[in-house]
Structure formats: C-alpha cells, structure tokens
Design an enzyme around this catalytic site. Structure first.
Site, PDB file in Angstrom:
ATOM      1  N   SER A  37      -9.571  -2.710   5.172  1.00 41.87           N
ATOM      2  CA  SER A  37     -10.203  -4.008   4.349  1.00 41.87           C
ATOM      3  C   SER A  37     -10.773  -5.057   5.205  1.00 41.87           C
ATOM      4  O   SER A  37     -11.521  -6.059   4.746  1.00 41.87           O
ATOM      5  CB  SER A  37      -9.158  -4.491   3.051  1.00 41.87           C
ATOM      6  N   ASP A 317      -6.330 -14.278   0.402  1.00 42.17           N
ATOM      7  CA  ASP A 317      -5.537 -13.866  -0.701  1.00 42.17           C
ATOM      8  C   ASP A 317      -4.011 -13.554  -0.412  1.00 42.17           C
ATOM      9  O   ASP A 317      -3.628 -14.288   0.371  1.00 42.17           O
ATOM     10  CB  ASP A 317      -6.207 -12.498  -1.557  1.00 42.17           C
ATOM     11  N   HIS A 320      -5.363 -11.009   2.875  1.00 37.58           N
ATOM     12  CA  HIS A 320      -6.355 -11.021   4.004  1.00 37.58           C
ATOM     13  C   HIS A 320      -6.925 -12.599   4.202  1.00 37.58           C
ATOM     14  O   HIS A 320      -6.699 -13.638   3.497  1.00 37.58           O
ATOM     15  CB  HIS A 320      -7.815 -10.650   3.153  1.00 37.58           C
TER      16      HIS A 320
END
Length: 349
Positions: A37, A317, A320
C-alpha cells in the site's frame, strides 16, 4: 561531526549531479514499481478488499483527488518519478495498456506481502509473486527489448504486511507461534531472494529495495501493542533482523551480479525515523493520524475531518505516511542519506 560533514558533502555532490542531469531530461527510459500500500497507486480499486482508499479524504492534496493512493497526496513512487524527470503518470497495472510496459507500470497492491497468506483477512490483494508474474506477462506481450529493461529503474517496498497483517495479528494467523523474530526474518528473506532472482532474470539491473520502517511507531501499533503510550518496542525489535538480513541480501546481489553491471541499493527507512530528525524537518506530530480514524480501524473514515497542518504530520492514517513525509524520504534516498551502498540517483546514472 565527521559523519554529518560527509553527508553534507554527499548531498552537495548529488545536487550538482542532478543539476547537470537536468539538461539531459528523463534519467531512465522506464520505471517499474512493486510493493504494498505504501507504493500502490490504484491497483486495489477494482479488487474485493478492505484495503481500498478510492474515497475522500484520501487524495485531498492530490490534483485528481482520491485515486487509490494511501496518502493525502503523492506517494513515494510519485516523488521518485518526479526526481527521474518523468513527465507522464506511471499507471497502475490494472489500468495499464500493453504499450505502457515500454515506459513503466506500477504493480503494487495494498495488503501485499512476501507470503501468499499475508493479509488474507482483508480480501483480495496482488502478492509480490503475482506482481512479478504480471510484469513478466506485460513485458513479454509488449516485446520490450532486454537492453531497454536493463536501463529501467525498479523500486520495491514489501514486507511490512508480513508483520502487520500476519506475524503480529491473531487469528487466522499462527505465524508467531512457529517462528522467533530471527527465524521469521530468515523465512521472509528466503522468499525475497527468490523473487529478486526472478526480477533479475527478467532484466532488472537498477533496483532500489526499501526496508521496513519502524512499524511499532505507527499509530496502529502504538494502540495495539504499545499500550497507547509510545512505540511498540517488541514490534520494532522483530523488524530489525529482517532489515539487517535484507541489507545483506542486497550486498549479496551486488557481489554476484557485478559482471552484468547490475546495481542494487537498500533504502533504510527504519534508522531514519527518530525524534530529532523529525523535529529538524518540521514534523511536530509523529504518533497520531492526520485524518479521522475510527476506533479499531486503520484507514481514514470517509468524509470525516482531517488536520489542517498536514505538513507537520508524519502519519496520514494509522499506518501510512503523509505526502510531506513521503517527499522527505525520496529526497534523502536520492541524496544517499538513507541508502546503501549508493543513492538512487547514482543507481540510475
């Protein structure tokens, strides 16, 4: 003091080289991205997965809004592409045409790991092995010349989920019952070696491999394993042997591939994460998310408030990083401040 002076000289040298290269334009003919991600730029949008961020407030600072990037703005590959002076977008594999295999594709997928089982509780994801398979099919179908592939840049960021969404997660995983920290690192590196060999066979000769960051200092792990009061020491200790062995693996590849003029470099995200450097760089919030994350969750809640001073936050978040943090990482990697044995800039020259 000597170390700081050396780094300053290295930065000055790198800057001078960049200015010289500016006249020549784009530094590589193509750029290929692999990972999870941290590098994903939209491959998970069409998957049946919980690891999907094609909604607001993700992309609040990105020109096209929410695109599937796990950040408020640009991610690390975006900034790398800028440093390479690439004027076009590197497309996600799921929306790439065969012809774009000649200029670069992003194969990264949120939730991806070195192990096939990693992140299975989240739903669909494109594992590292599958990403390499996708790359093989694309370059073969497109007929990309081997000599061209040897001039491309390849960046890889994988391994974090094997800890976050496997080793340190309860059911359905039992990994931590079967491996010590050191044994697990060995197990992961064994897979990594095989995958790097596959990329090498496919023509990769300029490869930047990113290590795992201080996962114990992410808001998620502070809450679940750090008692909500500070970095989870146990998690960081587990990651350390993996990074050491990965750095050794990069040295191994540089030794055995010297005859092919291949160059591999290791990007150390772990060691660069310390309070003093954060303070110097203007990051004042290092343990909380910028966006609203609901209790027990990891990603931003849809359409909920976000912090106004995003350039001061390390985390967007609960896992990340922000665009501001991503930019700092890339600048340091190109200058050689967090890489071994060479900077990404020297890797591509």
């Amino acid at each position: 003091m000597a170390d700081k002076m050396f780094k300053a000289l290295l930065w000055a040298f790198a800057t001078a080289v960049v200015m010289a290269e500016a006249v020549r334009g784009q530094l590589v003919p193509c750029y290929f991205v692999f990972g999870d991600s941290v590098f994903d730029n939209g491959n998970n949008n069409e998957l049946d997965t919980l690891a999907k961020v094609n909604y607001s407030p993700y992309g609040i600072d990105f020109a096209r809004g929410p695109t599937g990037r796990f950040s408020n703005g640009r991610n690390i590959p975006d900034f790398i592409a800028e440093e390479l002076r690439i004027s076009y977008d590197i497309p996600p594999f799921t929306r790439a045409s065969t012809e774009q295999a000649h200029t670069g594709i992003n194969y990264a997928s949120g939730g991806a790991g070195l192990l096939e089982e990693t992140s299975q509780h989240l739903g669909e994801r494109i594992s590292f092995e599958k990403q390499i398979t996708n790359h093989r099919k694309m370059i073969m179908t497109a007929g990309v010349p081997p000599e061209k592939l040897k001039k491309c840049l390849y960046t890889i960021n994988i391994g974090s989920n094997d800890y976050l969404n496997n080793y340190f997660m309860p059911a359905p995983y039992t990994t931590n019952e079967n491996f010590s920290f050191d044994e697990y690192a060995d197990f992961l590196i064994q897979s990594y070696r095989s995958y790097l060999k596959s990329l090498y066979v496919l023509g990769a000769r300029k490869v930047a491999v990113f290590g795992v960051s201080k996962l114990g200092c992410t808001p998620r792990m502070i809450a679940s394993h750090g008692g909500g009061k500070g970095c989870a020491t146990e998690v960081n200790k587990a990651v350390e042997p993996f990074n050491k062995k990965l750095k050794d693996l990069i040295s191994e590849f540089n030794r055995i591939s010297v005859v092919d003029h291949a160059k591999f470099t290791f990007v150390d995200l772990f060691s660069s994460q310390n309070p003093i450097e954060y303070f110097i760089l203007g990051f004042t919030v290092t343990d909380k998310s910028c966006c609203t994350v609901e209790s027990g969750q990891e990603l931003c809640a849809a359409n909920k408030p976000v912090c106004p001073n995003r350039e001061r936050y390390v985390y967007w978040d609960n896992v990340h990083s922000t665009e501001a943090a991503n930019k700092v990482v890339v600048k340091a990697a190109f200058a050689g401040l967090i890489t071994s044995p060479i900077s990404i800039l020297l890797l591509v020259l």
